[in-house]
Design an enzyme around this catalytic site. Sequence first.
Site, PDB file in Angstrom:
ATOM      1  N   SER A  13      78.188  -5.745 -11.180  1.00  0.00           N
ATOM      2  CA  SER A  13      78.702  -6.766 -12.107  1.00  0.00           C
ATOM      3  C   SER A  13      78.145  -8.142 -11.739  1.00  0.00           C
ATOM      4  O   SER A  13      77.858  -8.962 -12.622  1.00  0.00           O
ATOM      5  CB  SER A  13      80.233  -6.767 -12.144  1.00  0.00           C
ATOM      6  OG  SER A  13      80.773  -7.225 -10.939  1.00  0.00           O
ATOM      7  N   LYS A  59      66.187   5.521   4.875  1.00  0.00           N
ATOM      8  CA  LYS A  59      65.045   5.802   5.763  1.00  0.00           C
ATOM      9  C   LYS A  59      63.792   5.082   5.254  1.00  0.00           C
ATOM     10  O   LYS A  59      63.059   4.459   6.028  1.00  0.00           O
ATOM     11  CB  LYS A  59      64.816   7.319   5.806  1.00  0.00           C
ATOM     12  CG  LYS A  59      63.753   7.775   6.745  1.00  0.00           C
ATOM     13  CD  LYS A  59      63.890   9.277   7.025  1.00  0.00           C
ATOM     14  CE  LYS A  59      62.751   9.801   7.865  1.00  0.00           C
ATOM     15  NZ  LYS A  59      61.532  10.032   7.067  1.00  0.00           N
ATOM     16  N   ILE A  87      70.325  -4.792   6.541  1.00  0.00           N
ATOM     17  CA  ILE A  87      68.926  -5.116   6.247  1.00  0.00           C
ATOM     18  C   ILE A  87      68.103  -5.047   7.539  1.00  0.00           C
ATOM     19  O   ILE A  87      68.477  -5.677   8.535  1.00  0.00           O
ATOM     20  CB  ILE A  87      68.837  -6.562   5.683  1.00  0.00           C
ATOM     21  CG1 ILE A  87      69.654  -6.704   4.407  1.00  0.00           C
ATOM     22  CG2 ILE A  87      67.404  -6.986   5.452  1.00  0.00           C
ATOM     23  CD1 ILE A  87      69.026  -6.142   3.171  1.00  0.00           C
ATOM     24  N   HIS A 103      79.682 -12.443  -0.019  1.00  0.00           N
ATOM     25  CA  HIS A 103      80.686 -11.657   0.703  1.00  0.00           C
ATOM     26  C   HIS A 103      82.045 -11.930   0.069  1.00  0.00           C
ATOM     27  O   HIS A 103      82.390 -13.088  -0.174  1.00  0.00           O
ATOM     28  CB  HIS A 103      80.684 -12.033   2.187  1.00  0.00           C
ATOM     29  CG  HIS A 103      81.589 -11.150   2.987  1.00  0.00           C
ATOM     30  ND1 HIS A 103      81.209  -9.881   3.378  1.00  0.00           N
ATOM     31  CD2 HIS A 103      82.855 -11.323   3.412  1.00  0.00           C
ATOM     32  CE1 HIS A 103      82.217  -9.316   4.025  1.00  0.00           C
ATOM     33  NE2 HIS A 103      83.224 -10.167   4.065  1.00  0.00           N
ATOM     34  N   ASP A 144      76.675 -10.737   8.153  1.00  0.00           N
ATOM     35  CA  ASP A 144      77.595 -11.785   7.687  1.00  0.00           C
ATOM     36  C   ASP A 144      77.629 -13.029   8.565  1.00  0.00           C
ATOM     37  O   ASP A 144      78.649 -13.715   8.632  1.00  0.00           O
ATOM     38  CB  ASP A 144      79.029 -11.227   7.572  1.00  0.00           C
ATOM     39  CG  ASP A 144      79.103 -10.060   6.596  1.00  0.00           C
ATOM     40  OD1 ASP A 144      78.277 -10.011   5.687  1.00  0.00           O
ATOM     41  OD2 ASP A 144      80.001  -9.220   6.753  1.00  0.00           O
TER      42      ASP A 144
HETATM   43  C1  GAR Z   1      81.204  -7.749  -4.564  1.00  0.00           C
HETATM   44  O1  GAR Z   1      82.559  -8.093  -4.536  1.00  0.00           O
HETATM   45  C2  GAR Z   1      80.495  -8.256  -3.323  1.00  0.00           C
HETATM   46  O2  GAR Z   1      81.023  -9.448  -2.828  1.00  0.00           O
HETATM   47  C3  GAR Z   1      80.739  -7.119  -2.371  1.00  0.00           C
HETATM   48  O3  GAR Z   1      80.567  -5.961  -3.133  1.00  0.00           O
HETATM   49  C4  GAR Z   1      81.033  -6.223  -4.468  1.00  0.00           C
HETATM   50  C5  GAR Z   1      80.011  -5.694  -5.441  1.00  0.00           C
HETATM   51  O4  GAR Z   1      80.495  -5.771  -6.753  1.00  0.00           O
HETATM   52  N1  GAR Z   1      79.832  -7.190  -1.252  1.00  0.00           N
HETATM   53  C6  GAR Z   1      80.174  -6.852  -0.015  1.00  0.00           C
HETATM   54  O5  GAR Z   1      81.271  -6.405   0.272  1.00  0.00           O
HETATM   55  C7  GAR Z   1      79.082  -7.052   1.035  1.00  0.00           C
HETATM   56  N2  GAR Z   1      79.636  -7.005   2.355  1.00  0.00           N
HETATM   57  P1  GAR Z   1      79.515  -5.613  -7.995  1.00  0.00           P
HETATM   58  O6  GAR Z   1      78.671  -4.360  -7.738  1.00  0.00           O
HETATM   59  O7  GAR Z   1      80.414  -5.419  -9.180  1.00  0.00           O
HETATM   60  O8  GAR Z   1      78.670  -6.840  -8.084  1.00  0.00           O
END
Ligand code: GAR
Length: 185
Positions: A13, A59, A87, A103, A144
């Site tokens: 999203s 991989k 990464i 995050h 992070d």
């Molecule tokens: C988001 O809330 C993003 O902040 C989180 O995954 C979700 C993806 O939502 N990321 C993490 O947790 C990274 N550590 P989306 O696929 O709907 O954009």
Amino acid sequence: MKRLAILASGSGSNAEKIMEHFQNSEKGKVVLVASNKAGAYVLERAKKFQVPTFTFTKKEMEEGILLKKLEEEQIDWVILAGFLLKIPDALTRAFPDHMVNIHPALLPKYGGKGMYGAHVHEAVKAAGEKETGITIHLVNENYDEGKIIFQAHTAIDELDTPDSIAAKVHELEHKYFPKVIEGLL
Ligand code: GAR
């Protein structure tokens, strides 16, 4: 015009909001959506915006295939939007100060290994926090821990559940992430 690649593992999203935003930007263009999940919904969203997609395994990423693709595509900025793999160092080193992550909490709290998506909101709720938010930061070799560029907060009340917290956080992400990226370019 800066060339952006989005890396995402799931629904996408945020990726969608970014693609939407950069359709009308003079500063940047999303030229690639790459995912480690062949069935991820983000790939459908990319099709809708006619953005080319690329999939790879963990991989393959560790062997440098993703880096090669990003170099071939002459990518200037790598955007992590719900990308859930660590990464490789070679990749972060290839984009110094040009890789950005979002995050779903107020780092440095609720960051690190295992803290992603719903796990973060469950931990925030379990701790009885009165607020949460989003953190947009540069990516370095440690989970992070890169330089924080932007944070936004939202209140949590007693009736909130991990799901309603997730919804509030997504709202902030969608509102700010594209604009913050534009500001970075
Ligand atoms: C988001 O809330 C993003 O902040 C989180 O995954 C979700 C993806 O939502 N990321 C993490 O947790 C990274 N550590 P989306 O696929 O709907 O954009």
